[in-house]
Design a protein around this motif. Structure first.
Motif, PDB file in Angstrom:
ATOM      1  N   SER A 117       0.802  -1.224   0.000  1.00 18.43           N
ATOM      2  CA  SER A 117       0.000   0.000   0.000  1.00 18.43           C
ATOM      3  C   SER A 117       0.838   1.279   0.000  1.00 18.43           C
ATOM      4  O   SER A 117       0.348   2.328  -0.421  1.00 18.43           O
ATOM      5  CB  SER A 117      -0.960   0.003   1.197  1.00 18.43           C
ATOM      6  N   ASN A 118       2.084   1.218   0.453  1.00 19.15           N
ATOM      7  CA  ASN A 118       2.949   2.400   0.408  1.00 19.15           C
ATOM      8  C   ASN A 118       3.252   2.839  -1.021  1.00 19.15           C
ATOM      9  O   ASN A 118       3.650   3.978  -1.250  1.00 19.15           O
ATOM     10  CB  ASN A 118       4.289   2.130   1.117  1.00 19.15           C
ATOM     11  N   LEU A 119       3.075   1.942  -1.966  1.00 18.00           N
ATOM     12  CA  LEU A 119       3.430   2.238  -3.354  1.00 18.00           C
ATOM     13  C   LEU A 119       2.227   2.629  -4.210  1.00 18.00           C
ATOM     14  O   LEU A 119       2.373   2.908  -5.397  1.00 18.00           O
ATOM     15  CB  LEU A 119       4.154   1.047  -3.976  1.00 18.00           C
ATOM     16  N   THR A 120       1.048   2.678  -3.597  1.00 17.79           N
ATOM     17  CA  THR A 120      -0.161   3.059  -4.325  1.00 17.79           C
ATOM     18  C   THR A 120       0.000   4.467  -4.895  1.00 17.79           C
ATOM     19  O   THR A 120       0.409   5.392  -4.201  1.00 17.79           O
ATOM     20  CB  THR A 120      -1.390   3.007  -3.400  1.00 17.79           C
ATOM     21  N   GLY A 121      -0.306   4.606  -6.172  1.00 16.07           N
ATOM     22  CA  GLY A 121      -0.215   5.902  -6.835  1.00 16.07           C
ATOM     23  C   GLY A 121       1.174   6.254  -7.336  1.00 16.07           C
ATOM     24  O   GLY A 121       1.370   7.290  -7.959  1.00 16.07           O
ATOM     25  N   LEU A 122       2.151   5.397  -7.048  1.00 17.11           N
ATOM     26  CA  LEU A 122       3.521   5.635  -7.512  1.00 17.11           C
ATOM     27  C   LEU A 122       3.773   4.793  -8.773  1.00 17.11           C
ATOM     28  O   LEU A 122       2.960   3.962  -9.148  1.00 17.11           O
ATOM     29  CB  LEU A 122       4.522   5.262  -6.421  1.00 17.11           C
ATOM     30  N   LEU A 123       4.907   5.026  -9.417  1.00 18.27           N
ATOM     31  CA  LEU A 123       5.268   4.256 -10.606  1.00 18.27           C
ATOM     32  C   LEU A 123       6.578   3.516 -10.373  1.00 18.27           C
ATOM     33  O   LEU A 123       7.521   4.063  -9.802  1.00 18.27           O
ATOM     34  CB  LEU A 123       5.388   5.179 -11.818  1.00 18.27           C
ATOM     35  N   VAL A 124       6.608   2.278 -10.828  1.00 18.47           N
ATOM     36  CA  VAL A 124       7.769   1.408 -10.673  1.00 18.47           C
ATOM     37  C   VAL A 124       8.559   1.412 -11.977  1.00 18.47           C
ATOM     38  O   VAL A 124       7.992   1.233 -13.057  1.00 18.47           O
ATOM     39  CB  VAL A 124       7.328  -0.031 -10.325  1.00 18.47           C
ATOM     40  N   VAL A 125       9.877   1.613 -11.852  1.00 12.20           N
ATOM     41  CA  VAL A 125      10.760   1.601 -13.019  1.00 12.20           C
ATOM     42  C   VAL A 125      11.768   0.459 -12.839  1.00 12.20           C
ATOM     43  O   VAL A 125      12.672   0.555 -12.011  1.00 12.20           O
ATOM     44  CB  VAL A 125      11.512   2.946 -13.165  1.00 12.20           C
ATOM     45  N   PRO A 126      11.602  -0.643 -13.585  1.00 12.67           N
ATOM     46  CA  PRO A 126      12.587  -1.721 -13.512  1.00 12.67           C
ATOM     47  C   PRO A 126      13.965  -1.173 -13.891  1.00 12.67           C
ATOM     48  O   PRO A 126      14.100  -0.406 -14.843  1.00 12.67           O
ATOM     49  CB  PRO A 126      12.078  -2.730 -14.557  1.00 12.67           C
ATOM     50  N   TRP A 127      15.002  -1.591 -13.141  1.00 14.09           N
ATOM     51  CA  TRP A 127      16.288  -0.923 -13.268  1.00 14.09           C
ATOM     52  C   TRP A 127      17.458  -1.894 -13.466  1.00 14.09           C
ATOM     53  O   TRP A 127      18.164  -1.839 -14.455  1.00 14.09           O
ATOM     54  CB  TRP A 127      16.492  -0.058 -12.035  1.00 14.09           C
ATOM     55  N   LEU A 128      17.684  -2.791 -12.503  1.00 14.23           N
ATOM     56  CA  LEU A 128      18.816  -3.724 -12.544  1.00 14.23           C
ATOM     57  C   LEU A 128      18.290  -5.142 -12.384  1.00 14.23           C
ATOM     58  O   LEU A 128      17.343  -5.376 -11.643  1.00 14.23           O
ATOM     59  CB  LEU A 128      19.791  -3.425 -11.400  1.00 14.23           C
ATOM     60  N   VAL A 136      15.017  -8.477  -9.648  1.00 14.05           N
ATOM     61  CA  VAL A 136      15.055  -7.171 -10.294  1.00 14.05           C
ATOM     62  C   VAL A 136      14.981  -6.107  -9.205  1.00 14.05           C
ATOM     63  O   VAL A 136      14.164  -6.205  -8.283  1.00 14.05           O
ATOM     64  CB  VAL A 136      13.875  -6.992 -11.278  1.00 14.05           C
ATOM     65  N   LEU A 137      15.858  -5.121  -9.312  1.00 10.16           N
ATOM     66  CA  LEU A 137      15.829  -3.948  -8.436  1.00 10.16           C
ATOM     67  C   LEU A 137      15.120  -2.845  -9.204  1.00 10.16           C
ATOM     68  O   LEU A 137      15.514  -2.510 -10.321  1.00 10.16           O
ATOM     69  CB  LEU A 137      17.251  -3.523  -8.061  1.00 10.16           C
ATOM     70  N   ASP A 138      14.038  -2.339  -8.619  1.00 12.30           N
ATOM     71  CA  ASP A 138      13.240  -1.280  -9.233  1.00 12.30           C
ATOM     72  C   ASP A 138      13.407   0.016  -8.468  1.00 12.30           C
ATOM     73  O   ASP A 138      13.569   0.007  -7.238  1.00 12.30           O
ATOM     74  CB  ASP A 138      11.736  -1.621  -9.172  1.00 12.30           C
ATOM     75  N   ARG A 139      13.317   1.125  -9.182  1.00 13.88           N
ATOM     76  CA  ARG A 139      13.160   2.447  -8.561  1.00 13.88           C
ATOM     77  C   ARG A 139      11.663   2.742  -8.547  1.00 13.88           C
ATOM     78  O   ARG A 139      10.962   2.409  -9.504  1.00 13.88           O
ATOM     79  CB  ARG A 139      13.906   3.520  -9.356  1.00 13.88           C
ATOM     80  N   VAL A 140      11.178   3.361  -7.476  1.00 10.25           N
ATOM     81  CA  VAL A 140       9.752   3.688  -7.375  1.00 10.25           C
ATOM     82  C   VAL A 140       9.642   5.197  -7.184  1.00 10.25           C
ATOM     83  O   VAL A 140      10.206   5.753  -6.234  1.00 10.25           O
ATOM     84  CB  VAL A 140       9.084   2.936  -6.204  1.00 10.25           C
TER      85      VAL A 140
END
Length: 187
Positions: A117-128, A136-140
């Motif tokens: 739920s902390n990530l609701t409304g955010l966007l995930v960018v796959p990175w490494l 996979v390490l993602d930036r959010v």
């Protein structure tokens, strides 16, 4: 080490390893001096310029470590294309890679099976990506009102793209090192 955190010890070791890649003792010393004087951004510029100009081959893991270092010091956006363009060391078997830009489009967490739920409304960018275990390490990021992602990530996640039903580990934006450390530990 007297009070030095694990991250500080890792970063000190990383800067030393990176300095040894540089083509001259002077370049290595200039790079080390930047860290010693708190000018990490300038040090990253020196490092990447020297690697590119002298066509120094680097492993995928080293490339990922430089990218994470640039993220840590707020230089990833400015240095990403240069990091990607560094010469590939063909003698080292790939283990971790920067995902290609076409695989790094921002997506809603739900599309990746992330329900935190902390990530609701955010966007995930796959990175490494770890090529051995599929982590996979993602930036959010927050999407800014003008349509760009916020400059710095609010969170990082580590997930297995091969096991989308397993909830990823979520790390606060200030805990990039722990997320990267988890990515590097294959089980």
């Amino acid at each position: 080490m007297g009070g030095e955190s694990r991250y500080e010890a890792y970063e000190a070791d990383l800067w030393e390893r990176l300095a040894r890649l540089l083509p001259s003792a002077v370049a290595g010393e200039n790079f080390r001096d930047c860290r010693a004087t708190g000018s990490q951004e300038a040090g990253l510029w020196i490092l990447i310029r020297q690697l590119i100009e002298h066509r120094v081959p680097i492993s995928d893991r080293t490339r990922a470590e430089i990218e994470v270092l640039a993220e840590q010091w707020g230089e990833r956006l400015a240095r990403h294309d240069e990091i990607v363009s560094c010469e590939q060391d063909s003698d080292v078997e790939p283990s971790i890679r920067l995902l290609p830009d076409e695989s790094s489009s921002p997506v809603d967490p739900g599309r990746l099976g992330i329900t935190d739920s902390n990530l609701t409304g955010l966007l995930v960018v796959p990175w490494l990506e770890c090529l051995r275990c599929g982590r996979v390490l993602d930036r959010v990021h927050v999407m800014e009102p003008w349509g760009d992602l916020r400059y710095l990530a609010d969170y990082y996640t580590v997930r297995r793209h091969t096991a989308p039903d397993v909830e990823p580990e979520v790390f606060d934006g200030s805990d990039l090192h722990s997320a990267f450390e988890l990515l590097l530990t294959c089980t």
